[in-house]
Write a protein that holds these residues in place. Structure first.
Motif, mmCIF file in Angstrom:
data_model
loop_
_atom_site.group_PDB
_atom_site.id
_atom_site.type_symbol
_atom_site.label_atom_id
_atom_site.label_comp_id
_atom_site.label_asym_id
_atom_site.label_seq_id
_atom_site.Cartn_x
_atom_site.Cartn_y
_atom_site.Cartn_z
ATOM 1 N N ARG A 1 0.878 -1.280 0.205
ATOM 2 C CA ARG A 1 -0.141 0.275 0.236
ATOM 3 C C ARG A 1 0.673 1.420 -0.030
ATOM 4 N NH1 ARG A 1 -2.626 -3.815 -1.223
ATOM 5 N NH2 ARG A 1 -4.890 -3.603 -0.791
ATOM 6 N N ASP B 1 1.743 5.793 -0.333
ATOM 7 C CA ASP B 1 0.624 7.155 -0.100
ATOM 8 C C ASP B 1 1.490 8.296 0.359
ATOM 9 O OD1 ASP B 1 -2.309 7.574 1.642
ATOM 10 O OD2 ASP B 1 -1.188 9.608 2.465
ATOM 11 N N ASN C 1 -0.272 7.759 7.104
ATOM 12 C CA ASN C 1 -1.372 6.602 6.396
ATOM 13 C C ASN C 1 -1.140 5.423 4.826
ATOM 14 O OD1 ASN C 1 -2.026 9.460 6.076
ATOM 15 N ND2 ASN C 1 -2.284 9.710 4.626
ATOM 16 N N ASP D 1 -1.640 2.490 7.966
ATOM 17 C CA ASP D 1 -3.023 2.101 8.145
ATOM 18 C C ASP D 1 -3.439 1.483 7.204
ATOM 19 O OD1 ASP D 1 -2.456 3.711 10.764
ATOM 20 O OD2 ASP D 1 -3.466 5.558 9.944
ATOM 21 N N LYS D 2 -2.873 1.813 5.682
ATOM 22 C CA LYS D 2 -3.236 1.343 4.796
ATOM 23 C C LYS D 2 -3.543 -0.564 4.769
ATOM 24 C CE LYS D 2 -3.557 5.159 1.535
ATOM 25 N NZ LYS D 2 -3.506 5.744 0.566
#
Length: 277
Positions: free
Chosen positions: A184, A186, A191, A194-195
């Motif tokens: 993931r 970002d 973030n 978190d993803k």
């Protein structure tokens, strides 16, 4: 406000601290390095809690002035009348006195305050939220050293968005066989993790098997996120901070730094042998 020409008492750490590690190799050689310090900084303006964020505890007055200016909380540093700092353990509290004009403008600004990807804790208004008690992870074995071989190159191949635009952090999951199973990306390092945690929540992959990787620096907030998500091992491409190592050891999170040109360094669990001289 205090001059920022030099650091004031209480704004710097007492001195760098060596942290031991063991190389994730058959020889398991040990050594020690100095790690960057960080602490939770709570900022109050005219007695009202405004934000808590993780910072390096040096030149804190300069940070507060810059934070106040860059977030349009003041129009100039002359509106900052005083900054009083107090340190307690891993936390710093800053009591900032503003001019009446700036304080009234701040009340309006608070209604629109939104967290940014850079600090990770903006908007948190209590130190016990920044430094919470967590549930310790069960002890887990370290990943085989061969699973980290050429990991940087394999990560680069997985970062599809970064290849086209750059400026993106990544968080990845490496499974029990050493293969990258999730990636993931970002612009915010928090973030990205978190993803990944969100993806793991609806994926059959077991966070206790394999390990997670972050391409950004490893600060306390990311350690807390990994522990809460039940991730057993976190690998960082950038060196962890001293506080990150302390918390990883406290809560049984395996923490490994993968340098550019050296063997993987296991900071948590703490090595059982003394570092080589």
């Amino acid at each position: 406000m205090p001059s920022s020409d030099s650091a004031k008492p209480g704004t710097q750490t007492t001195g760098p601290t060596d942290y031991s590690y063991a190389e994730l190799t058959q020889a398991c050689a040990t050594d020690a390095v100095i790690l960057a310090d960080e602490c939770a900084l709570a900022i109050s303006y005219n007695g009202i809690n405004h934000a808590v964020m993780m910072v390096s505890p040096s030149f804190v007055e300069d940070f507060i002035a810059g934070f106040s200016l860059s977030n349009a909380l003041v129009e100039g540093v002359d509106e900052i009348y005083d900054i009083q700092l107090e340190r307690s353990g891993d936390a710093l509290s800053a009591q900032v006195t503003l001019s009446n004009r700036a304080f009234w403008a701040l009340k309006e600004h608070r209604r629109q305050l939104a967290g940014t990807s850079g600090c990770g804790l903006c908007g948190v208004e209590a130190l016990d939220q920044a430094l919470p008690e967590l549930e310790a992870l069960p002890n887990s074995p370290l990943p085989p050293a061969e699973h980290l071989v050429e990991l940087r190159q394999r990560i680069a191949a997985q970062q599809r968005l970064a290849r086209s635009s750059g400026a993106l952090h990544a968080a990845l999951m490496v499974d029990a066989q050493g293969e990258i199973s999730l990636c993931r990306e970002d612009i915010g390092r928090h973030n990205a993790l978190d993803k990944l945690i969100g993806a793991l929540s609806h994926n059959p992959l077991d966070a206790q098997q394999g390990f997670a990787v972050i391409t950004s620096r490893c600060s306390l907030e990311l350690i807390q996120k990994a522990i809460r998500a039940g991730i057993s091992t976190l690998v960082s491409l950038s060196a962890p901070t001293a506080l990150s190592v302390q918390w990883a050891r406290r809560y049984n999170l395996n923490l490994i730094h993968l340098p550019h040109h050296s063997s993987p360094r296991v900071f948590s669990p703490a090595p059982t042998r003394a570092p080589k001289q």
